[in-house]
Write a protein that holds these residues in place. Structure first.
Motif, mmCIF file in Angstrom:
data_model
loop_
_atom_site.group_PDB
_atom_site.id
_atom_site.type_symbol
_atom_site.label_atom_id
_atom_site.label_comp_id
_atom_site.label_asym_id
_atom_site.label_seq_id
_atom_site.Cartn_x
_atom_site.Cartn_y
_atom_site.Cartn_z
ATOM 1 N N LEU A 161 0.832 -1.202 0.000
ATOM 2 C CA LEU A 161 0.000 0.000 0.000
ATOM 3 C C LEU A 161 0.867 1.253 0.000
ATOM 4 C CD1 LEU A 161 -2.855 1.181 0.127
ATOM 5 C CD2 LEU A 161 -2.682 1.062 2.622
ATOM 6 N N TRP A 162 1.934 1.267 0.811
ATOM 7 C CA TRP A 162 2.826 2.425 0.864
ATOM 8 C C TRP A 162 3.513 2.641 -0.488
ATOM 9 C CZ3 TRP A 162 7.839 3.735 0.042
ATOM 10 C CH2 TRP A 162 8.213 4.998 0.478
ATOM 11 N N LEU A 163 3.985 1.565 -1.115
ATOM 12 C CA LEU A 163 4.635 1.694 -2.429
ATOM 13 C C LEU A 163 3.679 2.284 -3.461
ATOM 14 C CD1 LEU A 163 6.560 -1.694 -2.576
ATOM 15 C CD2 LEU A 163 7.594 0.590 -2.449
ATOM 16 N N TRP A 164 2.418 1.892 -3.380
ATOM 17 C CA TRP A 164 1.416 2.418 -4.311
ATOM 18 C C TRP A 164 1.124 3.884 -4.009
ATOM 19 C CZ3 TRP A 164 -4.211 3.064 -3.773
ATOM 20 C CH2 TRP A 164 -4.838 3.286 -4.998
ATOM 21 N N HIS A 165 0.952 4.228 -2.734
ATOM 22 C CA HIS A 165 0.730 5.629 -2.362
ATOM 23 C C HIS A 165 1.915 6.502 -2.759
ATOM 24 C CE1 HIS A 165 -2.455 4.815 1.008
ATOM 25 N NE2 HIS A 165 -2.900 4.524 -0.208
ATOM 26 N N ARG A 217 3.721 6.084 -5.296
ATOM 27 C CA ARG A 217 3.703 6.129 -6.753
ATOM 28 C C ARG A 217 4.939 5.514 -7.417
ATOM 29 N NH1 ARG A 217 -0.633 9.275 -8.360
ATOM 30 N NH2 ARG A 217 0.196 9.422 -10.451
ATOM 31 N N PHE A 218 5.487 4.441 -6.815
ATOM 32 C CA PHE A 218 6.605 3.766 -7.456
ATOM 33 C C PHE A 218 6.135 2.891 -8.610
ATOM 34 C CE2 PHE A 218 8.729 5.065 -3.593
ATOM 35 C CZ PHE A 218 9.887 5.581 -4.132
ATOM 36 N N LEU A 219 4.902 2.408 -8.531
ATOM 37 C CA LEU A 219 4.283 1.667 -9.626
ATOM 38 C C LEU A 219 2.844 2.154 -9.760
ATOM 39 C CD1 LEU A 219 5.673 -1.844 -8.715
ATOM 40 C CD2 LEU A 219 6.346 -0.492 -10.684
ATOM 41 N N SER A 220 2.262 1.952 -10.926
ATOM 42 C CA SER A 220 0.946 2.529 -11.179
ATOM 43 C C SER A 220 -0.223 1.709 -10.633
ATOM 44 C CB SER A 220 0.749 2.766 -12.670
ATOM 45 O OG SER A 220 0.845 1.550 -13.370
ATOM 46 N N ARG A 221 -0.013 0.417 -10.374
ATOM 47 C CA ARG A 221 -1.097 -0.413 -9.852
ATOM 48 C C ARG A 221 -0.655 -1.084 -8.558
ATOM 49 N NH1 ARG A 221 -3.012 -4.235 -14.590
ATOM 50 N NH2 ARG A 221 -0.929 -5.005 -14.170
ATOM 51 N N ARG A 222 -1.588 -1.159 -7.611
ATOM 52 C CA ARG A 222 -1.252 -1.767 -6.321
ATOM 53 C C ARG A 222 -0.884 -3.240 -6.491
ATOM 54 N NH1 ARG A 222 -4.745 -1.870 -0.758
ATOM 55 N NH2 ARG A 222 -3.277 -3.149 0.407
ATOM 56 N N LYS A 223 -1.539 -3.938 -7.389
ATOM 57 C CA LYS A 223 -1.203 -5.350 -7.562
ATOM 58 C C LYS A 223 0.222 -5.511 -8.099
ATOM 59 C CE LYS A 223 -2.834 -7.097 -11.942
ATOM 60 N NZ LYS A 223 -3.782 -7.994 -12.581
ATOM 61 N N ASP A 224 0.719 -4.540 -8.854
ATOM 62 C CA ASP A 224 2.112 -4.581 -9.310
ATOM 63 C C ASP A 224 3.065 -4.354 -8.132
ATOM 64 O OD1 ASP A 224 1.274 -5.047 -11.914
ATOM 65 O OD2 ASP A 224 1.378 -2.927 -12.468
ATOM 66 N N ASP A 254 -3.028 8.318 3.700
ATOM 67 C CA ASP A 254 -4.215 7.478 3.741
ATOM 68 C C ASP A 254 -4.861 7.352 2.364
ATOM 69 O OD1 ASP A 254 -5.047 10.069 3.633
ATOM 70 O OD2 ASP A 254 -6.524 9.915 5.237
ATOM 71 N N ARG A 255 -4.241 7.976 1.348
ATOM 72 C CA ARG A 255 -4.745 7.857 -0.016
ATOM 73 C C ARG A 255 -3.599 8.065 -0.991
ATOM 74 N NH1 ARG A 255 -5.311 12.491 -2.817
ATOM 75 N NH2 ARG A 255 -4.955 14.414 -1.682
ATOM 76 N N ARG A 256 -3.863 7.738 -2.250
ATOM 77 C CA ARG A 256 -2.863 7.937 -3.296
ATOM 78 C C ARG A 256 -3.086 9.313 -3.911
ATOM 79 N NH1 ARG A 256 -1.505 5.838 -8.997
ATOM 80 N NH2 ARG A 256 0.683 5.346 -8.750
ATOM 81 N N GLY A 257 -2.189 10.224 -3.643
ATOM 82 C CA GLY A 257 -2.306 11.575 -4.170
ATOM 83 C C GLY A 257 -1.456 11.765 -5.409
ATOM 84 N N GLY A 258 -1.189 13.002 -5.723
ATOM 85 C CA GLY A 258 -0.369 13.335 -6.879
ATOM 86 C C GLY A 258 1.114 13.155 -6.593
ATOM 87 N N PRO A 259 1.952 13.390 -7.593
ATOM 88 C CA PRO A 259 3.395 13.235 -7.436
ATOM 89 C C PRO A 259 3.987 14.087 -6.307
ATOM 90 C CG PRO A 259 2.842 13.432 -9.749
ATOM 91 C CD PRO A 259 1.585 13.703 -8.983
ATOM 92 N N GLU A 260 3.463 15.290 -6.108
ATOM 93 C CA GLU A 260 3.980 16.150 -5.037
ATOM 94 C C GLU A 260 3.686 15.540 -3.674
ATOM 95 O OE1 GLU A 260 1.612 17.354 -7.285
ATOM 96 O OE2 GLU A 260 3.117 18.074 -8.707
ATOM 97 N N ASP A 261 2.485 14.994 -3.512
ATOM 98 C CA ASP A 261 2.125 14.326 -2.260
ATOM 99 C C ASP A 261 2.997 13.098 -2.040
ATOM 100 O OD1 ASP A 261 0.057 16.160 -1.766
ATOM 101 O OD2 ASP A 261 -1.372 14.956 -2.913
#
Length: 105
Positions: free
Chosen positions: A25-29, A31-38, A86-93
């Motif tokens: 979840l942290w990796l997805w938030h 933005r290291f990869l575009s999908r959480r399953k990845d 607690d959510r996936r934001g933009g690149p700045e976040d």
């Protein structure tokens, strides 16, 4: 009584920041990869280390200060976990969630 699955109870008070978060979840938030399953697959395939220890469970709990090594297809990245979201934001976040140990690629 709830049937058909485990019931999850959060022990955090509203507004409190969690002390730990799932690695995938942290990796997805962040933005290291575009999908959480990845993100989960990256962990399961052994391409992520937490504090130099190889981790293969996407639900592994990480905390601020942990050092992550990510072996991505074209580069290896060494980062320090700085915060959670607690959510996936933009690149700045996302950029606020970590800092590079080595100079940024």
């Amino acid at each position: 009584m709830r049937r058909g699955g485990a019931h999850h109870t959060s022990h955090a008070l509203p507004g409190d920041k969690p002390a730990r978060q799932r690695l995938d979840l942290w990796l997805w938030h962040a933005r290291f990869l575009s999908r959480r399953k990845d993100c989960a697959a990256l962990v399961q395939e052994g391409f992520v280390r937490v504090n130099a220890m190889r981790v293969v469970h996407p639900g592994h709990a990480i905390k601020p200060g942990d050092v992550l090594t990510l072996a991505l297809p074209r580069r290896t990245i060494l980062i320090v976990v700085m915060a959670f979201s607690d959510r996936r934001g933009g690149p700045e976040d996302a950029a606020r969630l970590y800092r590079f140990v080595d100079p940024a690629p």
